[in-house]
Design a protein around this motif. Structure first.
Motif, PDB file in Angstrom:
ATOM      1  N   SER A  75       0.832  -1.212   0.000  1.00  0.00           N
ATOM      2  CA  SER A  75       0.000   0.000   0.000  1.00  0.00           C
ATOM      3  C   SER A  75       0.863   1.257   0.000  1.00  0.00           C
ATOM      4  N   ASP A  76       0.251   2.351  -0.425  1.00  0.00           N
ATOM      5  CA  ASP A  76       0.933   3.641  -0.445  1.00  0.00           C
ATOM      6  C   ASP A  76      -0.121   4.741  -0.338  1.00  0.00           C
ATOM      7  N   ASP A  77       0.295   5.901   0.192  1.00  0.00           N
ATOM      8  CA  ASP A  77      -0.579   7.060   0.365  1.00  0.00           C
ATOM      9  C   ASP A  77      -0.103   8.216  -0.500  1.00  0.00           C
ATOM     10  N   LEU A  78      -1.056   9.046  -0.893  1.00  0.00           N
ATOM     11  CA  LEU A  78      -0.757  10.258  -1.652  1.00  0.00           C
ATOM     12  C   LEU A  78      -1.578  11.386  -1.068  1.00  0.00           C
ATOM     13  N   GLU A  79      -0.905  12.457  -0.636  1.00  0.00           N
ATOM     14  CA  GLU A  79      -1.616  13.635  -0.122  1.00  0.00           C
ATOM     15  C   GLU A  79      -2.255  14.380  -1.289  1.00  0.00           C
ATOM     16  N   LEU A  80      -3.531  14.761  -1.134  1.00  0.00           N
ATOM     17  CA  LEU A  80      -4.260  15.484  -2.182  1.00  0.00           C
ATOM     18  C   LEU A  80      -4.824  16.786  -1.624  1.00  0.00           C
ATOM     19  N   ASP A  81      -3.972  17.619  -1.076  1.00  0.00           N
ATOM     20  CA  ASP A  81      -4.447  18.878  -0.495  1.00  0.00           C
ATOM     21  C   ASP A  81      -4.793  19.919  -1.556  1.00  0.00           C
ATOM     22  N   VAL A  82      -4.627  19.592  -2.833  1.00  0.00           N
ATOM     23  CA  VAL A  82      -4.926  20.526  -3.918  1.00  0.00           C
ATOM     24  C   VAL A  82      -6.403  20.927  -3.911  1.00  0.00           C
ATOM     25  N   PHE A  83      -7.272  20.053  -3.412  1.00  0.00           N
ATOM     26  CA  PHE A  83      -8.703  20.360  -3.431  1.00  0.00           C
ATOM     27  C   PHE A  83      -9.105  21.334  -2.318  1.00  0.00           C
ATOM     28  N   ASN A  84      -8.177  21.715  -1.480  1.00  0.00           N
ATOM     29  CA  ASN A  84      -8.446  22.742  -0.467  1.00  0.00           C
ATOM     30  C   ASN A  84      -8.335  24.151  -1.040  1.00  0.00           C
ATOM     31  N   GLU A  85      -7.769  24.269  -2.233  1.00  0.00           N
ATOM     32  CA  GLU A  85      -7.615  25.577  -2.870  1.00  0.00           C
ATOM     33  C   GLU A  85      -8.983  26.138  -3.260  1.00  0.00           C
ATOM     34  N   GLU A  86      -9.239  27.383  -2.911  1.00  0.00           N
ATOM     35  CA  GLU A  86     -10.538  28.008  -3.170  1.00  0.00           C
ATOM     36  C   GLU A  86     -10.859  28.045  -4.665  1.00  0.00           C
ATOM     37  N   PHE A  87      -9.854  28.354  -5.483  1.00  0.00           N
ATOM     38  CA  PHE A  87     -10.067  28.422  -6.930  1.00  0.00           C
ATOM     39  C   PHE A  87     -10.589  27.087  -7.462  1.00  0.00           C
ATOM     40  N   ILE A  88      -9.973  25.996  -7.035  1.00  0.00           N
ATOM     41  CA  ILE A  88     -10.381  24.672  -7.504  1.00  0.00           C
ATOM     42  C   ILE A  88     -11.771  24.328  -6.990  1.00  0.00           C
ATOM     43  N   ARG A  89     -12.032  24.585  -5.729  1.00  0.00           N
ATOM     44  CA  ARG A  89     -13.350  24.275  -5.158  1.00  0.00           C
ATOM     45  C   ARG A  89     -14.465  25.049  -5.872  1.00  0.00           C
ATOM     46  N   ASP A  90     -14.184  26.289  -6.274  1.00  0.00           N
ATOM     47  CA  ASP A  90     -15.207  27.132  -6.899  1.00  0.00           C
ATOM     48  C   ASP A  90     -15.413  26.847  -8.390  1.00  0.00           C
ATOM     49  N   ASN A  91     -14.383  26.379  -9.080  1.00  0.00           N
ATOM     50  CA  ASN A  91     -14.455  26.309 -10.539  1.00  0.00           C
ATOM     51  C   ASN A  91     -14.366  24.907 -11.137  1.00  0.00           C
ATOM     52  N   LEU A  92     -14.047  23.894 -10.335  1.00  0.00           N
ATOM     53  CA  LEU A  92     -13.954  22.527 -10.849  1.00  0.00           C
ATOM     54  C   LEU A  92     -15.359  21.983 -11.095  1.00  0.00           C
ATOM     55  N   ILE A  93     -15.632  21.538 -12.332  1.00  0.00           N
ATOM     56  CA  ILE A  93     -16.975  21.028 -12.656  1.00  0.00           C
ATOM     57  C   ILE A  93     -16.977  19.526 -12.949  1.00  0.00           C
ATOM     58  N   ARG A  94     -15.795  18.930 -13.154  1.00  0.00           N
ATOM     59  CA  ARG A  94     -15.709  17.498 -13.456  1.00  0.00           C
ATOM     60  C   ARG A  94     -14.264  17.060 -13.290  1.00  0.00           C
ATOM     61  N   ALA A  95     -14.069  15.811 -12.917  1.00  0.00           N
ATOM     62  CA  ALA A  95     -12.719  15.257 -12.823  1.00  0.00           C
ATOM     63  C   ALA A  95     -12.755  13.805 -13.279  1.00  0.00           C
ATOM     64  N   GLU A  96     -11.665  13.366 -13.869  1.00  0.00           N
ATOM     65  CA  GLU A  96     -11.527  11.965 -14.285  1.00  0.00           C
ATOM     66  C   GLU A  96     -10.169  11.455 -13.814  1.00  0.00           C
ATOM     67  N   PHE A  97     -10.166  10.307 -13.152  1.00  0.00           N
ATOM     68  CA  PHE A  97      -8.938   9.621 -12.784  1.00  0.00           C
ATOM     69  C   PHE A  97      -8.809   8.419 -13.716  1.00  0.00           C
ATOM     70  N   PHE A  98      -7.756   8.403 -14.531  1.00  0.00           N
ATOM     71  CA  PHE A  98      -7.531   7.311 -15.483  1.00  0.00           C
ATOM     72  C   PHE A  98      -6.392   6.432 -14.972  1.00  0.00           C
ATOM     73  N   PHE A  99      -6.622   5.120 -14.970  1.00  0.00           N
ATOM     74  CA  PHE A  99      -5.619   4.154 -14.517  1.00  0.00           C
ATOM     75  C   PHE A  99      -5.375   3.128 -15.613  1.00  0.00           C
ATOM     76  N   GLU A 100      -4.103   2.792 -15.807  1.00  0.00           N
ATOM     77  CA  GLU A 100      -3.724   1.704 -16.710  1.00  0.00           C
ATOM     78  C   GLU A 100      -2.818   0.755 -15.940  1.00  0.00           C
ATOM     79  N   VAL A 101      -3.247  -0.503 -15.818  1.00  0.00           N
ATOM     80  CA  VAL A 101      -2.478  -1.515 -15.092  1.00  0.00           C
ATOM     81  C   VAL A 101      -2.032  -2.580 -16.089  1.00  0.00           C
ATOM     82  N   THR A 102      -0.739  -2.868 -16.085  1.00  0.00           N
ATOM     83  CA  THR A 102      -0.176  -3.915 -16.943  1.00  0.00           C
ATOM     84  C   THR A 102       0.326  -5.029 -16.046  1.00  0.00           C
ATOM     85  N   ASN A 103      -0.178  -6.248 -16.271  1.00  0.00           N
ATOM     86  CA  ASN A 103       0.175  -7.396 -15.432  1.00  0.00           C
ATOM     87  C   ASN A 103       0.721  -8.521 -16.299  1.00  0.00           C
TER      88      ASN A 103
END
Length: 197
Positions: A75-103
């Motif tokens: 396991s691993d953690d990633l801090e995502l404090d970017v969403f605390n920014e007022e500009f992002i909170r006020d203007n973000l209308i959609r987000a997509e997280f894309f993952f590609e896993v090769t096994n």
């Protein structure tokens, strides 16, 4: 012939003096257009921002275990404090997280992605399953879309946790330092904004 035309024009200088101002007036007025300066008040732009999110690359030997019957977890953690920014909170209308896993490891894997708020409460989860094909590379993709209620959950996120589980071998043969194959992930976040003046 040309000399005659020039002479005729020279003989009528008053006519040239009348034509030139008329031509200038026509050119000047044809290039003028009324400008509505209030249009700037209605400005709206829709930028899209992409950023790498999380990645890993593990050889099969990283998962060495003695019996071949255990679930191995990384396991691993990633801090995502970017969403605390007022500009992002006020203007973000959609987000997509894309993952590609090769096994290419002869095992089933599941990646659990968990988002936490500032109180360490889970706000959103999803998982990505990969199935093996011997030691042939199998590519699995997943796009998690955040809109409406799930977008509000994302805006409350301060931490992302990735838990990678390797499931036991169907044959019971353990992985060791000489086992072949890799599992790797790459991912990106795409953020869609609407900025109105």
């Amino acid at each position: 012939m040309l000399d005659l035309t020039i002479q005729k024009l020279k003989s009528k200088p008053s006519m040239i003096k009348k034509i030139i101002p008329l031509l200038l007036l026509f050119v000047i007025t044809s290039c003028v257009k009324d400008v509505d300066f209030e249009q700037a008040e209605d400005l709206s732009i829709s930028p899209i921002v992409e950023s790498s999110l999380i990645f890993f690359n593990f050889p099969a030997s990283e998962f060495s275990e003695p019996t071949g019957t255990a679930i191995v977890t990384v396991s691993d953690d990633l801090e995502l404090d970017v969403f605390n920014e007022e500009f992002i909170r006020d203007n973000l209308i959609r987000a997509e997280f894309f993952f590609e896993v090769t096994n290419s490891i002869d095992r089933n894997f599941r990646a659990d992605v968990i988002l936490y708020d500032e109180n360490n409460q889970v706000v959103h989860t999803f998982n990505i399953d990969t199935t093996p094909n011997g030691n042939t590379e199998v590519v699995t993709t997943h796009t998690e879309v955040f809109e409406d209620a799930s977008l509000e959950q994302l805006k409350n996120t301060v931490r992302l946790e990735l838990i990678l589980n390797m499931f036991p071998s169907p044959t019971g043969i353990p992985l060791n330092q000489n086992s072949q194959g890799i599992i790797k992930m790459r991912s990106k976040a795409t953020l869609f904004f609407q900025i109105d003046s």
